[in-house]
Design a protein around this motif. Sequence first.
Motif, PDB file in Angstrom:
ATOM      1  N   VAL A  99     -20.714   3.324  29.392  1.00 48.72           N
ATOM      2  CA  VAL A  99     -19.926   2.265  30.001  1.00 48.72           C
ATOM      3  C   VAL A  99     -20.907   1.399  30.799  1.00 48.72           C
ATOM      4  N   GLY A 100     -20.841   0.078  30.592  1.00 48.99           N
ATOM      5  CA  GLY A 100     -21.776  -0.831  31.243  1.00 48.99           C
ATOM      6  C   GLY A 100     -21.503  -0.974  32.718  1.00 48.99           C
ATOM      7  N   PRO A 101     -22.328  -1.800  33.376  1.00 45.88           N
ATOM      8  CA  PRO A 101     -23.298  -2.733  32.806  1.00 45.88           C
ATOM      9  C   PRO A 101     -24.771  -2.313  32.888  1.00 45.88           C
ATOM     10  N   SER A 102     -25.117  -1.199  33.529  1.00 47.95           N
ATOM     11  CA  SER A 102     -26.543  -0.931  33.731  1.00 47.95           C
ATOM     12  C   SER A 102     -26.862   0.525  33.416  1.00 47.95           C
ATOM     13  N   SER A 103     -27.909   0.759  32.615  1.00 47.19           N
ATOM     14  CA  SER A 103     -28.252   2.143  32.286  1.00 47.19           C
ATOM     15  C   SER A 103     -28.693   2.898  33.536  1.00 47.19           C
ATOM     16  N   HIS A 139     -28.059   1.873  36.919  1.00 49.64           N
ATOM     17  CA  HIS A 139     -27.116   1.821  38.038  1.00 49.64           C
ATOM     18  C   HIS A 139     -25.716   2.327  37.698  1.00 49.64           C
ATOM     19  N   THR A 140     -25.375   2.377  36.402  1.00 50.12           N
ATOM     20  CA  THR A 140     -24.049   2.863  36.016  1.00 50.12           C
ATOM     21  C   THR A 140     -24.170   4.221  35.311  1.00 50.12           C
ATOM     22  N   THR A 199     -26.763  -3.141  45.523  1.00 48.76           N
ATOM     23  CA  THR A 199     -26.049  -3.754  44.385  1.00 48.76           C
ATOM     24  C   THR A 199     -24.984  -2.851  43.759  1.00 48.76           C
ATOM     25  N   GLY A 253     -21.536  -4.533  42.242  1.00 48.03           N
ATOM     26  CA  GLY A 253     -21.658  -5.366  41.046  1.00 48.03           C
ATOM     27  C   GLY A 253     -22.011  -4.577  39.793  1.00 48.03           C
ATOM     28  N   HIS A 254     -22.608  -3.399  39.989  1.00 50.13           N
ATOM     29  CA  HIS A 254     -23.001  -2.575  38.841  1.00 50.13           C
ATOM     30  C   HIS A 254     -22.017  -1.450  38.563  1.00 50.13           C
ATOM     31  N   GLY A 255     -20.948  -1.383  39.343  1.00 49.80           N
ATOM     32  CA  GLY A 255     -19.989  -0.292  39.129  1.00 49.80           C
ATOM     33  C   GLY A 255     -20.578   1.068  39.443  1.00 49.80           C
ATOM     34  N   ARG A 313     -17.930   3.351  41.049  1.00 46.14           N
ATOM     35  CA  ARG A 313     -16.939   3.917  40.126  1.00 46.14           C
ATOM     36  C   ARG A 313     -17.575   4.974  39.219  1.00 46.14           C
ATOM     37  N   ILE A 350     -14.196   5.957  33.542  1.00 47.02           N
ATOM     38  CA  ILE A 350     -15.047   5.551  34.675  1.00 47.02           C
ATOM     39  C   ILE A 350     -14.503   4.272  35.312  1.00 47.02           C
ATOM     40  N   ARG A 351     -13.972   3.371  34.473  1.00 45.23           N
ATOM     41  CA  ARG A 351     -13.442   2.104  35.000  1.00 45.23           C
ATOM     42  C   ARG A 351     -12.293   2.319  35.983  1.00 45.23           C
TER      43      ARG A 351
END
Lengths: 290, 222
Positions: free
Chosen positions: B15-19, B21-22, B54, B57-59, B62, B78-79
Amino acid sequence: MDFNSAKSLLALCQEMNLPISSVMCQREQFLKEISKEECDQKMQKALDIMKNSVHESLDHPVKSVGGLIGGEAEKIQAHRHAGKAICGDVLHRAIVHSMAVLELNASMGLIVAAPTAGSAGVVPGLLLALAETYDFSDEKIIESLYTAGAVGYLLMRNASVAGAQAGCQAEVGSASAMAAAAAVELMGGKPEQCMDAATTALSNLLGLVCDPIAGLVESPCQSRNALGVANALTCAEIALSGVKQMIPFDEMADAMLRVGKRIPFELRETALGGCAATPTGCQKQCEIFN
Amino acid sequence: MSLISLFDVIGPNMVGPSSSHTAGAASVARMAQRLFQKEIVKVVFTLYGSFAKTYRGHGTDRALVGGIMGFDTDDLRIRDSFRIAQEKGLSYTFIKNTSDDEVHPNTVDIEMTGSDGTVMSVRGVSIGGGKIKIVQLNGVAVEFTGEYSTLIVIQNDKPGVVAHITMCLSEVNANIAFMRLFREEKGARAYTIVESDEKIPEAVLTHIRKNPNVEDLMLIQI
């Protein structure tokens, strides 16, 4: 069986008379002690996610978490449907696909990092555009993903695929090199031609900075993914025509890492330079975080 | 350096957006939950560096809450992890630490409280591309990635405990890839961490527990 450079990879290809994809698949079987079927199944799962990720945001466009992007892929597709597109079929499809993946990623959708989430649109973008245009089977696309994986592995091992470490050239640049090599193999090129295309793709993007507005994987990341597919397609065309690349891949990978180390801190994913530091970029950041 | 798999390059599925940070955040929290092995009622996340700056913004927030509930990086729940946690009665808090710049920029401390009142803290680092490592357990510096089957023995730092552990492992024919000992100070509490390429037979836990200096055991299988 293992390899740690393009030189040793190409030697294995020659020795066993196999394409890069087969050598990479055998390496994975050896490393993880799994069968070819298990390896193919895992890649099929990744391919299924990729296929969904190039369509999902066209069917259901949503705003990104930061609100900087959303709906772009659909607009570009509509432009083509109106008969106004200036790019050819493959490139146009690849642009739409790659930007759609970034939209989905930025709205917390399901994607496959390839090699990173911020560059996740490039490899599926180009390969699925080729699959649609030339009617390639899943089996062929899975093979080309192994080839993409081989190039990505070498870059991850010997250079960098992290924007924070070596700039966007390491993310979109690496993804573009992976896609270029995969496209060459898919279109019938030889292992040397695959690596030539990858090398040219890397060299074209040397120095590209990582400057995300507000530090988010949204803008300019989305259009940089479109740049990645255009560059990959161009380099694949050059290599498939028989034009040779004079610099070996391993030297170019090393050059990319060296350039990356010299990119200042402000231009390595810190949101302190480039697009992020423009007055508009700064204003957007304030709007998002306040 | 750990070996790079094809699916580290074409992957993770996430699940995005960052490998980092997420996906990395979800993996660190999931590892903490697997280490704790208890029903968690309360969790406090302390975020450092780039995570602290950050995370929204990077979830990252969550993803951490999702991970603590056992969600994998490609789990779309996760969302909605905040809502799911509230429904489960799991309380979560985020604290930003932007003053400590000695740590890796993508670091999180996770303090979990179980339904039985016990507390465990884990410090994890997201090192890029979704890869992670655990660098602290209950305040003691350790290091492991979870890419191998991992056995963690919490023990008193007394002679013979390590020999006992290796003997038990050899009895069940477990092949050790790495083995390291970490301790608070001499004679105090110590952690032995054993990593193996294969599954470690669970029978070994009963054998190791027989030594009176062994306090607790954790086993994470690949």
